[in-house]
Design an enzyme around this catalytic site. Structure first.
Site, mmCIF file in Angstrom:
data_model
loop_
_atom_site.group_PDB
_atom_site.id
_atom_site.type_symbol
_atom_site.label_atom_id
_atom_site.label_comp_id
_atom_site.label_asym_id
_atom_site.label_seq_id
_atom_site.Cartn_x
_atom_site.Cartn_y
_atom_site.Cartn_z
ATOM 1 N N GLU A 139 0.834 -1.216 0.000
ATOM 2 C CA GLU A 139 0.000 0.000 0.000
ATOM 3 C C GLU A 139 0.868 1.265 0.000
ATOM 4 O O GLU A 139 0.555 2.256 -0.669
ATOM 5 C CB GLU A 139 -0.933 0.014 1.224
ATOM 6 C CG GLU A 139 -1.939 -1.130 1.266
ATOM 7 C CD GLU A 139 -3.045 -1.030 0.219
ATOM 8 O OE1 GLU A 139 -2.719 -0.868 -0.974
ATOM 9 O OE2 GLU A 139 -4.223 -1.136 0.584
ATOM 10 N N GLU A 209 7.075 -4.559 -7.354
ATOM 11 C CA GLU A 209 6.454 -3.299 -7.767
ATOM 12 C C GLU A 209 7.201 -2.698 -8.972
ATOM 13 O O GLU A 209 6.577 -2.185 -9.897
ATOM 14 C CB GLU A 209 6.404 -2.300 -6.604
ATOM 15 C CG GLU A 209 5.402 -2.663 -5.512
ATOM 16 C CD GLU A 209 3.936 -2.461 -5.908
ATOM 17 O OE1 GLU A 209 3.657 -1.791 -6.912
ATOM 18 O OE2 GLU A 209 3.066 -3.004 -5.212
HETATM 19 C C1 LIG Z 1 0.686 -3.469 -8.069
HETATM 20 C C2 LIG Z 1 -0.098 -2.746 -7.030
HETATM 21 N N1 LIG Z 1 0.479 -2.473 -5.835
HETATM 22 C C3 LIG Z 1 -0.261 -1.800 -4.880
HETATM 23 C C4 LIG Z 1 -1.536 -1.412 -5.102
HETATM 24 C C5 LIG Z 1 -2.306 -0.672 -4.040
HETATM 25 N N2 LIG Z 1 -3.389 -1.397 -3.516
HETATM 26 C C6 LIG Z 1 -2.087 -1.739 -6.327
HETATM 27 N N3 LIG Z 1 -3.355 -1.393 -6.647
HETATM 28 N N4 LIG Z 1 -1.362 -2.406 -7.308
#
Ligand SMILES: Cc1ncc(CN)c(N)n1
Length: 220
Positions: A139, A209
């Site tokens: 998050e 990420e």
């Molecule tokens: C890949 C990713 N990482 C985090 C989030 C945040 N919930 C998201 N929507 N998508």
């Protein structure tokens, strides 16, 4: 010092953290140079991700209910479940605005890998402290990334500001702080083995990420 494990990690791994939160995709939103096809790719892939994120957060709720020494943890995570429900509705609405057909999205490799990682964390053998650390990291990367696109000096295109506000707004930032407080409290009481596992999971989230943002150019 007790209670500062996450702050220590953020200093120790600052280059990895910056890599995840100041990725070229985010920088291109910030400076207004973004190719909107990249945004559309991200939108479709993230919808698939968020659907897989829901069962992970539900499993975290169960871990908190079983293992937490503080009842308010469940309330914080339940707030997260509620906001995911809004998030899914938002993706449906946003995708129709951008002409992205959610039913036809094929999850790319990096997305599949991230979803597999989430599935691994659902395993009851993964304890609450490790799982809440992952949740905080996931998050927070989004909050920090999208909040950057709302900075005063940003040239974020008007049509992307709502997306940036979804994760970059102050309430979402407060929520990330609450998750950080929970994770910090748990880590302060954890064994060295659990702390090492949680740190490894934090670093994995940062890598996943980066790979996820990389997907936005549609090449992998
Ligand atoms: C890949 C990713 N990482 C985090 C989030 C945040 N919930 C998201 N929507 N998508």
């Amino acid at each position: 010092m007790e209670g500062d494990i996450i702050e220590t990690w953020l200093r120790k791994h600052r280059f990895s953290y910056i890599g995840a939160t100041r990725h070229p995709f985010i920088l291109s939103i910030h400076d207004g140079s973004i190719d909107l096809n990249n945004f559309k790719n991200w939108l479709g892939q993230d919808y698939v991700f968020v659907r897989a994120f829901v069962p992970f957060v539900a499993s975290l709720l169960i871990k908190a209910w079983k293992e937490s020494d503080d009842n308010s943890d469940v309330d914080v995570i339940l707030g997260g479940v509620a906001s995911l429900s809004d998030e899914i509705a938002w993706f449906k609405n946003e995708s129709s605005k951008w002409d992205v057909a959610l039913a036809n999205i094929v999850p790319q490799n990096a997305n599949q890998e991230y979803c597999r990682f989430l599935e691994g964390l659902i395993d009851p053998d993964v304890g609450y402290t490790v799982a809440i650390t992952a949740f905080w990291a996931i998050e927070t990367v989004y909050h920090d990334s999208y909040a950057h696109c709302l900075d005063d000096d940003s040239r974020t295109p008007e049509e992307l500001r709502e997306t940036c506000k979804r994760w970059g707004n102050d309430d979402f930032g407060q929520y990330c702080q609450s998750l950080q407080s929970i994770a910090t409290r748990r880590l302060a009481k954890a064994s060295n083995d659990v702390i090492a596992k949680a740190e490894a999971v934090f670093l994995q989230v940062l890598e996943l990420e980066v790979d996820f943002w990389n997907m936005s150019n549609g090449k992998n």
